[in-house]
Design a protein around this motif. Sequence first.
Motif, mmCIF file in Angstrom:
data_model
loop_
_atom_site.group_PDB
_atom_site.id
_atom_site.type_symbol
_atom_site.label_atom_id
_atom_site.label_comp_id
_atom_site.label_asym_id
_atom_site.label_seq_id
_atom_site.Cartn_x
_atom_site.Cartn_y
_atom_site.Cartn_z
ATOM 1 N N ILE A 156 -36.363 -2.776 22.101
ATOM 2 C CA ILE A 156 -37.073 -3.010 23.356
ATOM 3 C C ILE A 156 -37.306 -1.673 24.043
ATOM 4 O O ILE A 156 -36.432 -0.799 24.058
ATOM 5 C CB ILE A 156 -36.270 -3.933 24.287
ATOM 6 N N GLU A 157 -38.503 -1.544 24.609
ATOM 7 C CA GLU A 157 -38.838 -0.406 25.460
ATOM 8 C C GLU A 157 -39.029 -0.948 26.873
ATOM 9 O O GLU A 157 -39.986 -1.679 27.143
ATOM 10 C CB GLU A 157 -40.132 0.254 24.953
ATOM 11 N N LEU A 158 -38.134 -0.611 27.765
ATOM 12 C CA LEU A 158 -38.215 -1.082 29.151
ATOM 13 C C LEU A 158 -38.831 0.020 30.009
ATOM 14 O O LEU A 158 -38.349 1.158 30.026
ATOM 15 C CB LEU A 158 -36.822 -1.432 29.670
ATOM 16 N N ILE A 159 -39.922 -0.345 30.699
ATOM 17 C CA ILE A 159 -40.607 0.595 31.592
ATOM 18 C C ILE A 159 -40.549 0.033 33.007
ATOM 19 O O ILE A 159 -41.145 -1.009 33.295
ATOM 20 C CB ILE A 159 -42.069 0.814 31.157
ATOM 21 N N ILE A 160 -39.816 0.698 33.877
ATOM 22 C CA ILE A 160 -39.657 0.283 35.271
ATOM 23 C C ILE A 160 -40.550 1.176 36.122
ATOM 24 O O ILE A 160 -40.432 2.412 36.068
ATOM 25 C CB ILE A 160 -38.195 0.405 35.723
ATOM 26 N N VAL A 161 -41.447 0.575 36.890
ATOM 27 C CA VAL A 161 -42.408 1.343 37.694
ATOM 28 C C VAL A 161 -42.169 1.056 39.166
ATOM 29 O O VAL A 161 -42.469 -0.041 39.654
ATOM 30 C CB VAL A 161 -43.860 0.999 37.315
ATOM 31 N N ASP A 162 -41.606 2.023 39.866
ATOM 32 C CA ASP A 162 -41.400 1.846 41.311
ATOM 33 C C ASP A 162 -42.709 2.110 42.045
ATOM 34 O O ASP A 162 -43.411 3.083 41.765
ATOM 35 C CB ASP A 162 -40.321 2.791 41.828
ATOM 36 N N ASN A 163 -43.031 1.228 43.002
ATOM 37 C CA ASN A 163 -44.322 1.290 43.695
ATOM 38 C C ASN A 163 -44.145 1.619 45.174
ATOM 39 O O ASN A 163 -44.700 0.965 46.037
ATOM 40 C CB ASN A 163 -45.073 -0.023 43.515
ATOM 41 N N GLY A 164 -43.320 2.642 45.435
ATOM 42 C CA GLY A 164 -43.144 3.092 46.811
ATOM 43 C C GLY A 164 -42.030 2.408 47.569
ATOM 44 O O GLY A 164 -42.107 2.276 48.805
ATOM 45 N N SER A 165 -40.991 1.979 46.879
ATOM 46 C CA SER A 165 -39.870 1.302 47.537
ATOM 47 C C SER A 165 -39.190 2.221 48.546
ATOM 48 O O SER A 165 -39.079 3.435 48.339
ATOM 49 C CB SER A 165 -38.833 0.842 46.504
ATOM 50 N N ALA A 166 -38.704 1.621 49.629
ATOM 51 C CA ALA A 166 -37.998 2.382 50.667
ATOM 52 C C ALA A 166 -36.571 1.879 50.857
ATOM 53 O O ALA A 166 -35.921 2.224 51.836
ATOM 54 C CB ALA A 166 -38.764 2.280 51.993
ATOM 55 N N PRO A 181 -30.292 3.808 21.530
ATOM 56 C CA PRO A 181 -31.363 4.109 20.572
ATOM 57 C C PRO A 181 -32.366 2.974 20.381
ATOM 58 O O PRO A 181 -33.551 3.229 20.120
ATOM 59 C CB PRO A 181 -30.590 4.405 19.283
ATOM 60 N N ASP A 182 -31.924 1.711 20.491
ATOM 61 C CA ASP A 182 -32.849 0.591 20.311
ATOM 62 C C ASP A 182 -33.215 -0.094 21.633
ATOM 63 O O ASP A 182 -33.808 -1.167 21.645
ATOM 64 C CB ASP A 182 -32.288 -0.434 19.320
ATOM 65 N N PHE A 183 -32.855 0.547 22.744
ATOM 66 C CA PHE A 183 -33.187 0.017 24.068
ATOM 67 C C PHE A 183 -33.536 1.207 24.959
ATOM 68 O O PHE A 183 -32.734 1.681 25.755
ATOM 69 C CB PHE A 183 -32.012 -0.774 24.640
ATOM 70 N N SER A 184 -34.763 1.698 24.811
ATOM 71 C CA SER A 184 -35.186 2.851 25.599
ATOM 72 C C SER A 184 -35.581 2.405 27.007
ATOM 73 O O SER A 184 -36.083 1.290 27.202
ATOM 74 C CB SER A 184 -36.356 3.563 24.925
ATOM 75 N N ILE A 185 -35.343 3.265 27.975
ATOM 76 C CA ILE A 185 -35.615 2.930 29.373
ATOM 77 C C ILE A 185 -36.342 4.099 30.023
ATOM 78 O O ILE A 185 -35.862 5.237 30.006
ATOM 79 C CB ILE A 185 -34.321 2.626 30.144
ATOM 80 N N THR A 186 -37.497 3.800 30.588
ATOM 81 C CA THR A 186 -38.265 4.784 31.344
ATOM 82 C C THR A 186 -38.373 4.294 32.781
ATOM 83 O O THR A 186 -38.778 3.155 33.021
ATOM 84 C CB THR A 186 -39.681 4.961 30.760
ATOM 85 N N VAL A 187 -38.003 5.141 33.726
ATOM 86 C CA VAL A 187 -38.163 4.832 35.149
ATOM 87 C C VAL A 187 -39.179 5.806 35.706
ATOM 88 O O VAL A 187 -39.001 7.024 35.635
ATOM 89 C CB VAL A 187 -36.826 4.954 35.912
ATOM 90 N N THR A 188 -40.268 5.272 36.213
ATOM 91 C CA THR A 188 -41.347 6.115 36.697
ATOM 92 C C THR A 188 -41.844 5.611 38.044
ATOM 93 O O THR A 188 -41.343 4.601 38.557
ATOM 94 C CB THR A 188 -42.494 6.165 35.659
ATOM 95 N N LYS A 189 -42.837 6.284 38.619
ATOM 96 C CA LYS A 189 -43.365 5.902 39.931
ATOM 97 C C LYS A 189 -44.880 5.799 39.873
ATOM 98 O O LYS A 189 -45.531 6.479 39.090
ATOM 99 C CB LYS A 189 -42.959 6.939 40.998
ATOM 100 N N GLN A 211 -50.072 4.831 44.048
ATOM 101 C CA GLN A 211 -51.098 3.934 44.578
ATOM 102 C C GLN A 211 -50.472 2.564 44.836
ATOM 103 O O GLN A 211 -49.864 1.975 43.935
ATOM 104 C CB GLN A 211 -52.265 3.810 43.608
ATOM 105 N N THR A 212 -50.625 2.063 46.028
ATOM 106 C CA THR A 212 -49.968 0.830 46.428
ATOM 107 C C THR A 212 -50.649 -0.386 45.819
ATOM 108 O O THR A 212 -51.861 -0.548 45.900
ATOM 109 C CB THR A 212 -49.974 0.694 47.960
ATOM 110 N N GLY A 213 -49.847 -1.242 45.216
ATOM 111 C CA GLY A 213 -50.357 -2.478 44.636
ATOM 112 C C GLY A 213 -49.719 -2.740 43.291
ATOM 113 O O GLY A 213 -49.601 -1.834 42.453
ATOM 114 N N VAL A 214 -49.303 -4.002 43.085
ATOM 115 C CA VAL A 214 -48.577 -4.329 41.860
ATOM 116 C C VAL A 214 -49.421 -4.093 40.611
ATOM 117 O O VAL A 214 -48.894 -3.712 39.554
ATOM 118 C CB VAL A 214 -48.067 -5.786 41.923
ATOM 119 N N SER A 215 -50.726 -4.278 40.699
ATOM 120 C CA SER A 215 -51.565 -4.073 39.521
ATOM 121 C C SER A 215 -51.638 -2.597 39.137
ATOM 122 O O SER A 215 -51.704 -2.259 37.948
ATOM 123 C CB SER A 215 -52.967 -4.637 39.756
ATOM 124 N N TYR A 216 -51.634 -1.705 40.136
ATOM 125 C CA TYR A 216 -51.561 -0.283 39.818
ATOM 126 C C TYR A 216 -50.271 0.021 39.067
ATOM 127 O O TYR A 216 -50.260 0.785 38.096
ATOM 128 C CB TYR A 216 -51.612 0.554 41.099
#
Length: 321
Positions: free
Chosen positions: A32-42, A59-67, A70-75
């Motif tokens: 699994i590749e988990l990509i967490i995208v923070d959208n301006g949380s305070a 090794p088989d569960f990669s995690i990327t945390v990014t930001k 642009q405001t909006g869940v679709s972004y």
Amino acid sequence: MEKVSVIVPVYNRVNLLGRCLDSIAAQTYRPIELIIVDNGSADGSLKFASEWGRRRKSPDFSITVTKEIQTGVSYARNKGLSEATGDFTLFFDSDDKMRQDLIEKGIAEFRRNPGISIVCWKCEIHMTGGEVRIPPFYPERAMECHMIHTLLRTHGYMAPTELFRSAGGWDASLPCWNDLEMGVRLLLEIGNKSGYKSISGHISGLPEVLVDIYQQEESITGRDFSSKTGLWEKSLTKMKEDILLSNCVEKDYLLKMIAFREMILAAHYQKENRPDLASGLWNKVLKDSELTALQKALFKMLFEYTARGGRGAWKIAKLLI
């Protein structure tokens, strides 16, 4: 083994995020590749996600945390999609929970049916008042079930990553019903590629609940319709455009389904004591849709029925459209 990308947009969910992420880490399937995208949380959501990711990655569960600024869940979803490297992708909301074997069963279904494009499953919605409901689930009538009941809700399906990209990703101009519009576009994309012989033949449904959705007091779309009038209509208009630009041979039927949803939306406005909004939208349905006199009379009856709290209007409407 096929890699699965899971994309989770986050906005101020620090108190709920752990439940969601733990349910993804608990999946019986890898890689699994988990990509967490923070959208301006305070509220510390970004810090929580980063610390959680450092503890859980393997090794088989990669995690990327990014930001995504642009405001909006679709972004945020599109940012995750741009970074996904998995063979398959599923999108998930940060306040909900996967059941442990969701991804394993989804991949197994793709392996059993190599010709399919989407695997979907049942979701259980936990209402704030304690009620639990499972939305209608008819994958064998995928387009109809999606346009009326949102079969392809955000948490409810997995597809090849390339299908999301070829369909154009999420429409960031739509703050409401973006999953409804996205699902229509995906199904039309499948239809374009298959010659519309059988869109539903490319959809496989798992007849069991694999996701728990928790309704929140504070949500992006809100708890009523009147407060976001115009935004629902914008998504329905975009769906009309998607249909008209496609090569679908059932455009007339699909457009009448959108007219039905507009009528139901007008009925909700009426139920919320906004007859001004209701009448404006209802008059638009009568003017713009290609309904026969009999269909208009039926819609009027179903409008009154729904405005008084009735449910299941589509069961009657589809007999005439």
